[in-house]
Scaffold this motif. Structure first.
Motif, short mmCIF file in Angstrom:
data_model
loop_
_atom_site.label_atom_id
_atom_site.label_comp_id
_atom_site.label_asym_id
_atom_site.label_seq_id
_atom_site.Cartn_x
_atom_site.Cartn_y
_atom_site.Cartn_z
N THR A 94 0.84 -1.20 0.00
CA THR A 94 0.00 0.00 0.00
C THR A 94 0.87 1.25 0.00
O THR A 94 0.62 2.20 -0.75
CB THR A 94 -0.95 0.00 1.21
OG1 THR A 94 -1.81 -1.13 1.12
CG2 THR A 94 -1.79 1.26 1.25
N ALA A 95 1.91 1.24 0.86
CA ALA A 95 2.84 2.36 0.88
C ALA A 95 3.61 2.45 -0.43
O ALA A 95 3.83 3.54 -0.97
CB ALA A 95 3.81 2.22 2.05
N LEU A 96 4.03 1.31 -0.95
CA LEU A 96 4.78 1.27 -2.20
C LEU A 96 3.96 1.84 -3.36
O LEU A 96 4.47 2.63 -4.16
CB LEU A 96 5.15 -0.17 -2.52
CG LEU A 96 5.63 -0.44 -3.96
CD1 LEU A 96 7.07 -0.01 -4.10
CD2 LEU A 96 5.46 -1.90 -4.33
N MET A 97 2.72 1.43 -3.48
CA MET A 97 1.88 1.88 -4.59
C MET A 97 1.76 3.40 -4.59
O MET A 97 1.75 4.04 -5.65
CB MET A 97 0.50 1.24 -4.50
CG MET A 97 0.49 -0.27 -4.74
SD MET A 97 0.91 -0.76 -6.42
CE MET A 97 -0.63 -0.34 -7.25
N ALA A 98 1.67 3.99 -3.40
CA ALA A 98 1.55 5.44 -3.31
C ALA A 98 2.87 6.15 -3.57
O ALA A 98 2.93 7.12 -4.33
CB ALA A 98 1.01 5.83 -1.94
N SER A 99 3.94 5.65 -2.95
CA SER A 99 5.21 6.37 -3.01
C SER A 99 5.94 6.20 -4.33
O SER A 99 6.48 7.15 -4.88
CB SER A 99 6.12 5.93 -1.87
OG SER A 99 6.48 4.57 -2.01
N GLU A 100 5.97 4.97 -4.85
CA GLU A 100 6.76 4.69 -6.04
C GLU A 100 5.97 4.82 -7.33
O GLU A 100 6.52 5.18 -8.38
CB GLU A 100 7.38 3.30 -5.94
CG GLU A 100 8.37 2.99 -7.05
CD GLU A 100 9.19 1.74 -6.78
OE1 GLU A 100 9.69 1.15 -7.75
OE2 GLU A 100 9.32 1.36 -5.60
N PHE A 101 4.66 4.54 -7.25
CA PHE A 101 3.87 4.51 -8.48
C PHE A 101 2.74 5.55 -8.50
O PHE A 101 1.99 5.63 -9.47
CB PHE A 101 3.29 3.11 -8.70
CG PHE A 101 4.35 2.06 -8.87
CD1 PHE A 101 5.00 1.91 -10.09
CD2 PHE A 101 4.74 1.24 -7.81
CE1 PHE A 101 6.00 0.96 -10.25
CE2 PHE A 101 5.73 0.29 -7.96
CZ PHE A 101 6.37 0.15 -9.18
N GLY A 102 2.61 6.34 -7.43
CA GLY A 102 1.65 7.43 -7.41
C GLY A 102 0.21 6.99 -7.46
O GLY A 102 -0.67 7.75 -7.89
N MET A 103 -0.08 5.79 -6.98
CA MET A 103 -1.45 5.28 -6.98
C MET A 103 -1.94 5.10 -5.55
O MET A 103 -1.26 4.49 -4.72
CB MET A 103 -1.53 3.96 -7.74
CG MET A 103 -1.43 4.11 -9.25
SD MET A 103 -1.76 2.55 -10.13
CE MET A 103 -0.14 1.76 -10.03
N THR A 104 -3.12 5.63 -5.26
CA THR A 104 -3.69 5.59 -3.92
C THR A 104 -4.73 4.49 -3.82
O THR A 104 -5.63 4.39 -4.67
CB THR A 104 -4.32 6.94 -3.57
OG1 THR A 104 -3.32 7.96 -3.64
CG2 THR A 104 -4.91 6.92 -2.16
N SER A 105 -4.62 3.70 -2.76
CA SER A 105 -5.57 2.62 -2.50
C SER A 105 -6.99 3.15 -2.40
O SER A 105 -7.25 4.15 -1.72
CB SER A 105 -5.18 1.91 -1.20
OG SER A 105 -6.14 0.95 -0.84
N GLY A 106 -7.92 2.52 -3.10
CA GLY A 106 -9.31 2.93 -3.05
C GLY A 106 -9.68 4.03 -4.00
O GLY A 106 -10.87 4.31 -4.21
N GLU A 107 -8.66 4.68 -4.59
CA GLU A 107 -8.91 5.74 -5.56
C GLU A 107 -8.45 5.32 -6.95
O GLU A 107 -9.23 5.35 -7.91
CB GLU A 107 -8.19 7.03 -5.14
CG GLU A 107 -8.72 7.62 -3.83
CD GLU A 107 -7.98 8.90 -3.46
OE1 GLU A 107 -7.22 9.43 -4.30
OE2 GLU A 107 -8.16 9.36 -2.31
N ASP A 108 -7.19 4.96 -7.07
CA ASP A 108 -6.64 4.57 -8.37
C ASP A 108 -6.85 3.09 -8.67
O ASP A 108 -6.75 2.66 -9.82
CB ASP A 108 -5.15 4.91 -8.44
CG ASP A 108 -4.92 6.40 -8.33
OD1 ASP A 108 -5.41 7.14 -9.20
OD2 ASP A 108 -4.25 6.82 -7.37
N TYR A 109 -7.11 2.31 -7.65
CA TYR A 109 -7.39 0.89 -7.82
C TYR A 109 -8.25 0.43 -6.65
O TYR A 109 -8.21 1.00 -5.56
CB TYR A 109 -6.11 0.05 -7.90
CG TYR A 109 -5.22 0.16 -6.67
CD1 TYR A 109 -5.32 -0.75 -5.62
CD2 TYR A 109 -4.28 1.18 -6.55
CE1 TYR A 109 -4.52 -0.66 -4.50
CE2 TYR A 109 -3.47 1.29 -5.43
CZ TYR A 109 -3.59 0.37 -4.41
OH TYR A 109 -2.80 0.46 -3.30
#
Length: 323
Positions: free
Chosen positions: A184-199
């Motif tokens: 969850t932290a990785l998706m936000a920090s490295e790939f700019g995707m937020t849980s529940g919003e981008d996926y």
């Protein structure tokens, strides 16, 4: 009861699995439940000073983290538990738990005495259940750990992490490091995707559920611990070509083994001795965990080896609530 809350409304900046640069307050912010004291500052519950609060049960109850079907591990651990009986002079019973929450609640309620808690649930067990971890599995050279992987199946149309956007990512449980917190932290920090919003997000409950779900095309993409996946491949539960890995993290500490804080001090020392004196050669434990290169128990501390995990929790704004 206890709970874990996460705030994921903001990206985690500067995230790095090895050091989490810029996140330096996780250790200071970690606190035990008011039920416990930490006079020596080692971040785990002290053994009670009042001897009347010490427990010395006739039968010790042991539970291994529920990463897979608990029935698989009853036989795997039987030889080790026989050894613990010899060292401690106690009967030892294997307790097949079905979830991380049930395992933590069992120790908190005094029904569980010795346990292996998975990487992500260790801080919650320490904070809310008085868990005192002291050992971890390692290879002959002392190296240890596993990696978080994001997996899919061949032909899914997901060839890289960026392809997850707009799809559903399957996690294991909210207490799991590799199954939820770290990715969850990785998706936000490295790939700019937020849980529940981008996926979108769903939960399978356990690592083997996620791995089997991807292998059978029930889940498109999932986050798992590769140590579990590798053991399932070695046992023939799945074939390696049913899975494609699109991301692998740096190495994390693996399951931490320890005791309930209020066991009699001499009993705690005897349990430690059982771990560190165990001869792995020719045992079911060696056959199972040797698939990951593990061949011994080594001493660890929650303060040192779990520092990166506390930092991941801080990056995810995790708050432990014990009552």
């Amino acid at each position: 009861m206890f709970s874990q809350t996460l705030s994921l409304s903001r990206p985690v900046l500067g995230f790095a699995f090895a050091t989490l640069a810029g996140i330096s307050t996780a250790q200071a912010d970690f606190q035990l439940s008011d039920r416990y004291t930490d006079a020596d500052g080692d971040l785990v519950a002290d053994i009670p000073e009042d001897e009347s609060q010490w427990r010395d049960p006739d039968t010790l109850v042991f539970a291994y983290t529920p990463v897979e079907d608990p029935a698989v591990y009853a036989d795997v651990w039987s030889g080790f538990l026989d050894h613990m009986e010899e060292v401690t002079g106690k009967k030892v019973k294997f307790f097949p738990v079905q979830s991380n929450a049930a395992q933590i609640e069992a120790m908190r309620a005094g029904r569980l005495h010795v346990a292996g808690f998975n990487t992500g649930s260790n801080p919650l067990a320490v904070a809310c259940a008085g868990f005192r971890p002291f050992a971890m599995m390692a290879a002959d050279d002392g190296s240890f750990g596993y990696e978080m992987e994001i997996i899919t199946y061949p032909g899914s149309g997901i060839d890289e992490v960026e392809d997850i956007k707009g799809k559903t990512l399957t996690h294991t449980s909210e207490t799991s490091n590799s199954g939820y917190k770290a990715p969850t932290a990785l998706m936000a920090s490295e790939f700019g995707m937020t849980s529940g919003e981008d996926y979108e997000v769903e939960f399978s409950g356990k690592h083997d559920n996620s791995i089997l779900g991807v292998a059978n095309h029930d889940y498109e993409v999932a986050t798992i611990a590769n140590s579990v996946k590798d053991r399932m491949i070695d046992r023939g539960v799945i074939d390696a070509d049913q899975i494609e890995v699109i991301y692998q993290s740096d190495t994390f500490p693996t399951t931490g083994y320890g005791v309930a804080h209020d066991l009699k001090p001499e009993l705690q020392e005897a349990i430690k001795k059982a771990f560190f004196d165990f001869d792995w050669e020719g045992t079911a434990l060696s056959e199972e965990f040797g698939k990951n290169g593990e061949s011994q128990f080594i001493p660890i501390t929650f303060k040192k080896e779990w520092s990166v995990i506390r930092q991941i929790d801080a990056a995810n704004d995790v708050q432990y609530q014990c009552s």
